[in-house]
Enzyme design. Structure first.
Site, PDB file in Angstrom:
ATOM      1  N   ARG A 264    -113.425  19.553 -27.699  1.00 29.56           N
ATOM      2  CA  ARG A 264    -112.247  19.101 -26.978  1.00 29.56           C
ATOM      3  C   ARG A 264    -111.004  19.496 -27.767  1.00 29.56           C
ATOM      4  NH1 ARG A 264    -116.002  14.898 -27.046  1.00 29.56           N
ATOM      5  NH2 ARG A 264    -116.863  14.349 -24.991  1.00 29.56           N
TER       6      ARG A 264
ATOM      7  N   LYS B   3    -115.190  11.387 -29.107  1.00 27.42           N
ATOM      8  CA  LYS B   3    -114.783  10.154 -28.434  1.00 27.42           C
ATOM      9  C   LYS B   3    -115.450   8.948 -29.085  1.00 27.42           C
ATOM     10  CE  LYS B   3    -113.668  11.833 -23.783  1.00 27.42           C
ATOM     11  NZ  LYS B   3    -113.977  11.691 -22.349  1.00 27.42           N
TER      12      LYS B   3
ATOM     13  N   HIS C 125    -109.410  23.169 -21.688  1.00 23.28           N
ATOM     14  CA  HIS C 125    -110.610  22.637 -21.046  1.00 23.28           C
ATOM     15  C   HIS C 125    -111.398  23.729 -20.317  1.00 23.28           C
ATOM     16  CE1 HIS C 125    -112.427  18.743 -20.903  1.00 23.28           C
ATOM     17  NE2 HIS C 125    -112.714  18.832 -19.630  1.00 23.28           N
TER      18      HIS C 125
ATOM     19  N   ARG D  79    -113.521  25.333 -22.816  1.00 21.68           N
ATOM     20  CA  ARG D  79    -114.679  24.454 -23.077  1.00 21.68           C
ATOM     21  C   ARG D  79    -115.724  24.640 -21.980  1.00 21.68           C
ATOM     22  NH1 ARG D  79    -116.366  19.386 -25.345  1.00 21.68           N
ATOM     23  NH2 ARG D  79    -116.939  17.779 -23.826  1.00 21.68           N
TER      24      ARG D  79
ATOM     25  N   HIS E   6    -121.401  15.043 -24.891  1.00 24.87           N
ATOM     26  CA  HIS E   6    -121.541  14.216 -23.692  1.00 24.87           C
ATOM     27  C   HIS E   6    -122.518  13.079 -23.969  1.00 24.87           C
ATOM     28  CE1 HIS E   6    -120.301  17.687 -20.774  1.00 24.87           C
ATOM     29  NE2 HIS E   6    -119.261  17.059 -21.276  1.00 24.87           N
TER      30      HIS E   6
ATOM     31  N   TYR F 214    -122.772  21.925 -14.938  1.00 23.20           N
ATOM     32  CA  TYR F 214    -122.691  23.350 -15.253  1.00 23.20           C
ATOM     33  C   TYR F 214    -123.810  24.153 -14.594  1.00 23.20           C
ATOM     34  CZ  TYR F 214    -119.118  21.938 -18.493  1.00 23.20           C
ATOM     35  OH  TYR F 214    -117.975  21.409 -19.017  1.00 23.20           O
TER      36      TYR F 214
END
Length: 316
Positions: free
Chosen positions: A154, A178, A256, A259, A282, A291
């Site tokens: 990110r 995160k 993004h 990414r 994730h 994806y």
């Protein structure tokens, strides 16, 4: 519901909830800020109607969501607001501030299933090539782009990298994602070469600055601003300029989308979803599965464009 629950201000409810999120769930700062904004919006709506978190009913929450839709808020925004309200009331129930959760039976609008935008390998190659001699700090810019595409991290993770993580010609980078969760991401040969060049240039510049009384920076990509490192906004502007130099539409290029390109190109090359999930950070593999749909669409378009059976039959 206790009298004490209604005596507490709505701001106190929000603050207590956010503190619990931070302490118990290690929620990321950006997540807490989003929850706080959403709940204060709901609190303001209740206050204008003489209501309180402690007295709102399911019908009130539903009316609020209808008003949000009437304001033109997106499905994603409305879904996020409902999620924040549900979690606030779950917390209030656990604290004994309410005997029920008035939002628990409300179904959200759901999120749109739009597929993430991505870039072709050829477009990424052009971006990487353009970054090599772009701007006043081409060595840094090349390093930023090579690491971003090599790792799929990110943008906040990239610009906040500590210089200590890059010492010793690492094959892997330790990334704090995160919620403060750490993961390892591998570096490509090109990314390692770009990193080595940037470290050498960065260290020379810092040695000069230190001689002039400027303290050393702990960031890999230092900057003069309050944060002490290149900001997300600064990198966003930089990547748009690089897109123009590369002849790639700037509307297609964001941190993004690179990414997304990292994940899509890995999947097309045969990587498994679990590995991609780990590298992207994730929490749920279901997030990564989108994806596969991107790849399916690209393969379908490829067949329709190049396979004889995919082309329209000639007219007689």
């Amino acid at each position: 519901m206790t009298q004490a629950a209604t005596d507490r201000s709505q701001a106190h409810w929000v603050q207590a909830f956010l503190e619990a999120q931070a302490a118990e769930l290690d929620a990321a700062t950006n997540t807490q800020l989003a929850y706080g904004r959403d709940l204060l919006q709901f609190a303001d709506w209740l206050d204008r109607r003489g209501l309180h978190f402690a007295t709102a009913t399911q019908e009130h929450v539903e009316s609020y969501l209808i008003d949000c839709e009437a304001e033109g808020l997106s499905r994603a925004t409305r879904a996020r607001r409902l999620s924040a309200i549900k979690q606030l009331y779950r917390f209030a129930f656990e604290e004994g501030w309410r005997g029920d959760n008035p939002a628990i039976r409300i179904k959200g609008p759901g999120r749109s299933k739009s597929l993430p935008k991505t870039l072709s390998v050829e477009e990424v190659d052009r971006l990487l090539a353009a970054a090599r001699d772009h701007g006043r700090q081409p060595t840094r810019n090349r390093c930023l782009m090579e690491i971003l595409y090599a790792t799929g991290m990110r943008v906040s993770e990239l610009v906040e990298l500590p210089v200590s993580a890059a010492r010793g010609d690492p094959r892997m980078l330790l990334v704090r994602g995160k919620g403060g969760k750490e993961r390892m991401v591998p570096l490509s040969g090109d990314a390692r070469a770009a990193l080595a060049d940037w470290l050498a240039e960065r260290d020379r510049a810092e040695e000069v600055a230190r001689a002039q009384g400027t303290p050393a920076s702990r960031h890999l990509f230092p900057a003069m601003g309050k944060a002490g490192h290149l900001t997300r906004q600064g990198f966003y502007r930089l990547i748009k300029d690089i897109a123009v130099a590369a002849g790639v539409s700037p509307s297609k290029v964001t941190p993004h989308t690179i990414r997304h390109a990292f994940a899509t190109h890995l999947l097309a090359g045969g990587a498994d979803l679990r590995s991609i999930q780990t590298m992207l950070g994730h929490a749920d593999v279901a997030t990564t599965e989108i994806y596969t749909h991107v790849l399916e669409d690209r393969l379908r378009d490829l067949v329709l464009e190049h396979h004889p059976l995919g082309k329209a039959a000639p007219k007689a």
